[in-house]
Enzyme design. Sequence first.
Site, PDB file in Angstrom:
ATOM      1  N   SER A 112       4.480  57.806 -55.771  1.00 58.56           N
ATOM      2  CA  SER A 112       4.181  58.395 -57.084  1.00 58.56           C
ATOM      3  C   SER A 112       3.777  59.856 -56.957  1.00 58.56           C
ATOM      4  O   SER A 112       2.895  60.205 -56.175  1.00 58.56           O
ATOM      5  CB  SER A 112       3.041  57.629 -57.760  1.00 58.56           C
ATOM      6  OG  SER A 112       3.380  56.277 -57.905  1.00 58.56           O
TER       7      SER A 112
ATOM      8  N   GLU B  20      -7.943  53.388 -56.637  1.00 55.75           N
ATOM      9  CA  GLU B  20      -6.779  54.044 -57.234  1.00 55.75           C
ATOM     10  C   GLU B  20      -6.389  53.380 -58.541  1.00 55.75           C
ATOM     11  O   GLU B  20      -6.068  54.038 -59.520  1.00 55.75           O
ATOM     12  CB  GLU B  20      -5.606  53.988 -56.259  1.00 55.75           C
ATOM     13  CG  GLU B  20      -4.330  54.553 -56.846  1.00 55.75           C
ATOM     14  CD  GLU B  20      -3.091  54.194 -56.033  1.00 55.75           C
ATOM     15  OE1 GLU B  20      -2.201  55.038 -55.974  1.00 55.75           O
ATOM     16  OE2 GLU B  20      -3.014  53.071 -55.510  1.00 55.75           O
TER      17      GLU B  20
END
Length: 194
Positions: free
Chosen positions: A15, A98
């Site tokens: 990502s 995260e």
Amino acid sequence: DGDEWVVTGQKVWTSLAHLSRRGMLIARTDPDVPKHKGLTYFVLDMHAPGVEVRPLRQITGDCEFNEVFLHEVRIPDADRLGAPGDGWRVSMTTLSSERVALGGTHEDEEDAVGFALKVWRTHAPADPVRRRVLRDRLVALYVRLEAGRLTLQRAADAERAGRPGPDGSLSKLAHAELIQETYAFCVDLLGMAG
């Protein structure tokens, strides 16, 4: 090699790698031990020599995800988190945190449900049965939005208290599903115009 690790490998679906200055890297540093052992966690300089990032263009035209290739990248030992071979534990801690951060404030969900409310105000069906069914779907979407917000809050509180758990990961999954279902609701509400 001295006070550097030399890493070669590849990862897909990284990502925002094309925008990142640093990346999280879990590398196998001891191939002679099984699975979760022998992994080491590094903070990778995404602009170091040998790091190649190839964006993966989505159907939307965006490039949120990338392939990352590492060609004999030299990583200073100072950029290692945890002990050598302790990468699995460090990565599980990181992932717990995260997921909470990725869930953010659920702005995308709020935007999607807010959009659905606007569409409802201008396109609510006149037929009372269809109106009731679609109104119930809209209310259910709003309830899920609020439940997601509270779950994310609980996950953030647990992380601040040093007890990260699976709530962030669950929130991320629920977040994606809620956005898809909200826009599907909008298409259904608009009928042929959708």
